[in-house]
Design a protein around this motif. Structure first.
Motif, short mmCIF file in Angstrom:
data_model
loop_
_atom_site.label_atom_id
_atom_site.label_comp_id
_atom_site.label_asym_id
_atom_site.label_seq_id
_atom_site.Cartn_x
_atom_site.Cartn_y
_atom_site.Cartn_z
N GLU A 1 -2.85 -1.81 17.05
CA GLU A 1 -3.07 -0.19 17.39
C GLU A 1 -3.50 0.16 18.79
OE1 GLU A 1 -3.98 -2.45 15.04
OE2 GLU A 1 -3.82 -1.56 13.19
N LEU A 2 -4.06 -0.83 19.32
CA LEU A 2 -4.37 -0.51 20.88
C LEU A 2 -3.24 -0.49 21.85
CD1 LEU A 2 -7.52 -3.29 21.02
CD2 LEU A 2 -7.66 -0.67 21.04
N GLU A 3 -2.11 -1.37 21.44
CA GLU A 3 -1.12 -1.26 22.17
C GLU A 3 -0.26 0.07 21.80
OE1 GLU A 3 1.19 -4.67 21.03
OE2 GLU A 3 -0.31 -6.10 21.93
N ARG A 4 -0.33 0.60 20.95
CA ARG A 4 0.30 2.08 20.71
C ARG A 4 -0.38 3.12 21.25
NH1 ARG A 4 1.82 3.75 14.90
NH2 ARG A 4 2.74 5.39 16.07
N LEU A 5 -1.68 2.91 21.27
CA LEU A 5 -2.52 4.08 22.16
C LEU A 5 -2.21 3.79 23.62
CD1 LEU A 5 -6.06 3.81 20.34
CD2 LEU A 5 -4.10 5.66 20.17
N ASP A 6 -2.16 2.73 24.10
CA ASP A 6 -1.80 2.67 25.52
C ASP A 6 -0.42 3.13 25.78
OD1 ASP A 6 -3.97 1.02 25.89
OD2 ASP A 6 -3.05 -0.99 25.48
N ALA A 7 0.60 3.05 24.87
CA ALA A 7 2.01 3.36 24.90
C ALA A 7 2.15 4.77 25.58
CB ALA A 7 2.98 2.89 23.80
N ALA A 8 1.30 5.46 25.07
CA ALA A 8 1.43 7.09 25.51
C ALA A 8 0.80 7.52 27.12
CB ALA A 8 0.81 8.01 24.41
N ASN B 1 2.03 18.03 15.71
CA ASN B 1 1.96 18.36 17.21
C ASN B 1 1.59 17.15 17.98
OD1 ASN B 1 3.28 20.87 16.60
ND2 ASN B 1 1.22 21.83 16.59
N ALA B 2 1.16 16.24 17.43
CA ALA B 2 0.47 15.16 18.26
C ALA B 2 1.47 14.26 19.04
CB ALA B 2 -0.22 14.05 17.49
N THR B 3 1.18 13.78 19.99
CA THR B 3 2.17 12.87 20.93
C THR B 3 2.21 11.47 20.16
OG1 THR B 3 1.22 13.84 22.98
CG2 THR B 3 2.64 11.66 23.00
N THR B 4 1.25 10.97 19.47
CA THR B 4 0.98 9.67 18.76
C THR B 4 0.33 10.00 17.59
OG1 THR B 4 1.22 8.38 20.77
CG2 THR B 4 0.39 7.33 18.84
N VAL B 5 0.68 9.51 16.35
CA VAL B 5 -0.11 9.59 15.14
C VAL B 5 -0.26 8.21 14.62
CG1 VAL B 5 -0.24 10.69 12.75
CG2 VAL B 5 0.74 11.87 14.59
N LEU B 6 -1.41 7.84 14.41
CA LEU B 6 -1.66 6.17 14.22
C LEU B 6 -2.44 6.24 12.93
CD1 LEU B 6 -1.45 3.12 14.82
CD2 LEU B 6 -3.51 3.67 16.27
N THR C 1 -14.80 3.19 16.04
CA THR C 1 -14.69 1.92 16.66
C THR C 1 -13.79 1.58 17.48
OG1 THR C 1 -16.15 1.25 14.83
CG2 THR C 1 -15.29 -0.48 16.43
N LEU C 2 -12.36 1.78 17.12
CA LEU C 2 -11.25 1.89 17.56
C LEU C 2 -11.26 2.73 18.83
CD1 LEU C 2 -8.31 0.36 18.10
CD2 LEU C 2 -7.44 2.56 16.56
N ALA C 3 -11.66 4.05 18.58
CA ALA C 3 -11.45 4.95 19.76
C ALA C 3 -12.41 4.64 20.88
CB ALA C 3 -11.72 6.32 19.25
N ALA C 4 -13.61 4.30 20.64
CA ALA C 4 -14.56 3.86 21.49
C ALA C 4 -14.21 2.47 22.15
CB ALA C 4 -16.05 3.67 20.97
N HIS C 5 -13.93 1.52 21.58
CA HIS C 5 -13.29 0.15 22.26
C HIS C 5 -12.11 0.75 23.31
CE1 HIS C 5 -12.77 -3.99 22.57
NE2 HIS C 5 -11.47 -3.74 22.51
#
Length: 813
Positions: free
Chosen positions: A88-95, A219-224, A117-121
């Motif tokens: 999940e962290l890698e997918r957020l990094d990818a955008a 309309n989001a760039t990434t949906v996780l 927690t994921l967002a804050a981290h």
């Protein structure tokens, strides 16, 4: 969200305060600015009242020209422990951010899954390169406005007392629209409309949204979609929290507890915090508390755990919203709580009309309370959501005892409606296998005192299916509960109670527990004679079944006597041509054959087949059974020509009528292989055995008794062909599997042990052969009795092996 504060021109001209035009409606606010020397005077008007405030010069700096000072980040304190989530962290990094483009990332999932927690981290630790980083609670339009106002105040503290919250929010929105490089975390969005205006105005930068909503982010760039932790990750999280102060504490049961909590991060944290505060309580003890006091344990965490962050409260906000939009959706969630957590077929979603049902499913899906699986067309519900939803709590508006009771009754009714009408038809087996986990879950989550006649019928029919599938131990469990329920609800003498007792006896017989089977059959027969009369069809069926049990126990004398009486009574009561009469004649013939009286057996088989063809037709399944049995009698009599001819005909007819994969077809293929083997044609026998075993594994499963019989028969064919290596390997595997599936004392297990001993003997390993023969003889005497044919066979084999050993030692043959 409205943004009423408009961008001021660079050099505004303002009227005198007493000439300020009241052009806005009463209750709105406006700002009047004097460009004379010194501080700027602002006048805020509310209705007919005006208040003069002082605005500093920097208030007129255009938002586009305003640079963010350092130290604006306001991320919440990072949790002490963070585990997993690498993908999940890698997918957020990818955008990646691009000039002139706003990156919008949405993380959605069930409440308590760890979105915040994921967002804050990620925001605090990953090299995303954004500044400033602002965290905004976005659970309502008011909190969004408050968060934006906080950003404006952080950018220009002097404006905090001079402008309204709306004006400050507008100032922040202007700043975001004219700057890049920032990161805004919009946490816990409940209504996308609360942030739509803000997202639309931003031209560059990054929004990271967390929400329980799954379907609002087109309309989001990434949906996780965030899912539960992996088992190892949840155990790591649990261990880190519980051992922080007590590194040597007892963690017995930790893995089981994490599994019970469904690897949901919030639940893991709540349980771990409770245990950290109570170091004398072990995870296994906590599991016991969950079973005994679920409502209290879901409600309580550690002393420092906020009440709103406990499992009992975390989903109430979502349920409030769901109930407000569609009460039927909340009812459906409580109903789904009684089933297994995965692969729930839509047939279990209830009797509502399709539009109502679809709307409820859609709403639950939108809020991540259920997860549809498009590949299977089924639903999944987190096991902890289920556990909470079926736990009554008078203090919870979503879980009062009355609603929990209604949901349990509805879940039971849905299952009953979904059950196939038969259990011995292969076409219904996929449905049965789909429903079995949910039947088991319902029975696990309920108790005898809440069972109804509908529950008992589900259990009775399921037990019959499991028995037919070669799972007598599971069948016994369901049938025993069905019998207990019917005795309690309907009474000892109700026909349904008597049917349950008969079916339980049949399961015990299939499991090899002939003592209990015979006892139950005898009791059922006595009761049916008393309640229904000597000639009732159910009474005759009981007499037939008791005869079968006597036969299985080797008591052929009593078996034949009962079969003869049943046949006479069925002829008198039902007539010569009734299907039950034909079955009685077939069963009596089989008993004669078992007793070695082929002279009486074969004519009865022939008469039964002739009558069945005339009454039922050439292709009726019963006719095919009778033809199969006659072939077996011919084979036993040494008439292999007629046996093979009938076996070949029966196999051809079963393939045509029942299909390649019907269990009776597999039986015919096995029997034809045996006939070929008996005729010495191993070249044709072995490929048929191999095909039958392969098909049995595929159709019936590795552990079905017929599959185990196929493996045993193939081993026997290998042994006959002199291939003792493969034969012994298959015999050993079959014996191991029969012990595991059927038990040490099942007659088939005893037969397997006898055959393996024979293979050892053929291989010259008399030590192991004699040891197995002795064990088998002891068990046969204990289980089947001294006079059972199996006991006699094993005793003869043991004597032969001992004589061979002793003869070898003395030089005698």
């Amino acid at each position: 969200m409205k943004w009423p504060f408009k961008k001021q021109p660079t050099q505004p001209q303002a009227p005198e305060p007493d000439a300020l035009p009241h052009t806005e409606a009463s209750g709105t606010r406006s700002i009047a600015i004097d460009t004379g020397g010194g501080d700027f005077l602002g006048t805020a008007l509310t209705g007919d009242n005006a208040t003069a405030v002082q605005l500093p010069p920097e208030a007129l700096v255009p938002a586009a020209d305003l640079q963010a000072p350092p130290g604006l980040d306001n991320l919440p304190v990072r949790p002490d422990t963070f585990v997993g989530r690498a993908r999940e962290l890698e997918r957020l990094d990818a955008a990646l951010s691009c000039a002139g483009q706003t990156v919008i990332q949405a993380v959605h999932g069930l409440g308590g899954i760890g979105k915040s927690t994921l967002a804050a981290h990620w925001a605090a630790t990953r090299p995303h390169g954004h500044a400033p980083v602002r965290w905004i609670n976005a659970d309502s339009s008011a909190t969004v406005q408050q968060g934006l106002a906080g950003l404006a105040t952080a950018l220009q503290p002097a404006l905090a007392k001079a402008l309204t919250a709306e004006a400050l929010a507008e100032r922040a929105a202007q700043w975001l629209a004219t700057h890049t490089g920032w990161l805004i975390v919009l946490d816990n969005v409940n209504d996308p409309a609360d942030i739509t205006g803000l997202l639309a105005r931003a031209r560059s930068g990054r929004f990271l949204i967390t929400s329980r909503l799954a379907t609002a982010w087109t309309n989001a760039t990434t949906v996780l979609r965030l899912d539960i932790l992996d088992p190892d990750e949840s155990l790591d999280l649990f261990t880190c929290i519980t051992t922080a102060q007590h590194p040597e504490r007892d963690l017995d049961g930790a893995a089981e507890l994490c599994k019970e909590l469904g690897h949901l991060p919030l639940a893991i944290e709540q349980a771990a915090a409770y245990l950290a505060q109570n170091p004398l309580t072990t995870p296994r003890a906590y599991l016991h508390l969950l079973v005994e006091h679920p409502a209290a344990m879901y409600r309580h965490g550690a002393a420092t755990t906020p009440a709103e962050r406990t499992i009992a409260r975390i989903w109430n906000i979502t349920l409030d919203r769901i109930t407000e939009l569609q009460p039927q959706a909340a009812d459906l969630l409580r109903t789904l709580a009684w089933y297994a957590p995965e692969n729930v077929p839509t047939t279990l979603t209830g009797p509502a009309d399709p539009p109502t049902r679809n709307a409820a499913l859609g709403l639950l899906t939108a809020y991540n309370m259920i997860t549809p699986d498009l590949a299977t067309g089924t639903l999944a519900v987190h096991r902890l959501v289920q556990a909470l939803a079926r736990t009554p709590d008078p203090d919870d508006p979503h879980r009062p005892p009355t609603l929990i009771h209604q949901a349990r009754e509805q879940a039971t009714a849905n299952l009953h409606t979904a059950l196939p009408t038969t259990w011995d038809t292969p076409a219904t087996w996929p449905t049965w296998r789909t429903l079995l986990p949910h039947i088991d879950a319902l029975t696990d989550h309920t108790t005898h005192d809440t069972d109804t006649p509908t529950t008992a019928d589900i259990l009775n029919r399921t037990g019959a299916f499991l028995d037919s599938q070669g799972q007598p131990a599971r069948a016994v469990t369901h049938l025993h509960r069905a019998l207990t329920d019917r005795v309690r609800v309907l009474g000892e003498d109700h026909p349904d109670t008597l049917a349950s007792r008969n079916n339980l006896a049949g399961a015990y017989r299939a499991a090899g527990d002939l003592g209990r089977a015979i006892e139950l059959y005898e009791q059922t027969l006595t009761d049916r004679v008393r309640v229904l009369g000597e000639d009732h069809p159910d009474t005759l069926a009981s007499r037939n079944n008791l005869a079968c049990a006597y036969e299985s126990a080797g008591d052929l004398g009593r078996a034949i006597e009962l079969y003869e009486q049943t046949l006479t009574d069925r002829v008198r009561v039902l007539g010569e041509d009734h299907p039950d009469t034909l079955i009685s004649r077939n069963n009596l013939a089989y008993a004669y054959e078992s007793a070695g009286d082929l002279g009486r057996a074969i004519p009865l088989y022939e008469q039964t087949l002739t009558d069945s063809v005339r009454v039922l037709g050439e292709d009726h399944p019963s006719t095919l059974i009778f033809r199969n049995n006659l072939a077996g009698a011919y084979r036993a009599a040494g008439d292999l020509g007629r046996a093979i001819e009938l076996d070949e005909q029966t196999l051809t007819d079963r393939v045509r009528v029942l299909g390649e994969d019907h269990p009776d077809t597999l039986t015919s293929r096995n029997n034809l292989a045996y006939a070929y083997q008996s005729a010495g044609d191993l070249g044709r026998a072995i490929p048929l055995y191999e095909q039958t075993l392969t098909d049995s594994v595929r159709v019936l499963g590795e552990d079905h008794p017929d599959t185990l019989a196929s493996r045993n028969n193939l081993a026997y064919a290998y042994e006959s062909a002199g291939d003792l290596g493969r034969a012994i390997e298959l015999y050993e595997q079959t014996l191991t599997d029969r012990v595991r599936v059927l038990g040490e004392d099942h007659p088939s297990t005893l037969a397997s042990r006898n055959r393996l001993a024979g293979a050892y003997e053929s291989a010259g390993d008399l030590g192991r052969a004699i040891e197995l023969y002795e064990q088998t003889l002891t068990d046969s005497v204990r289980v089947l009795g001294e006079d059972h044919p199996m006991t006699g066979t094993v005793r003869s084999n043991l004597a032969h092996a001992v004589a061979e050993r002793d003869g070898g030692e003395t030089g005698q043959l």
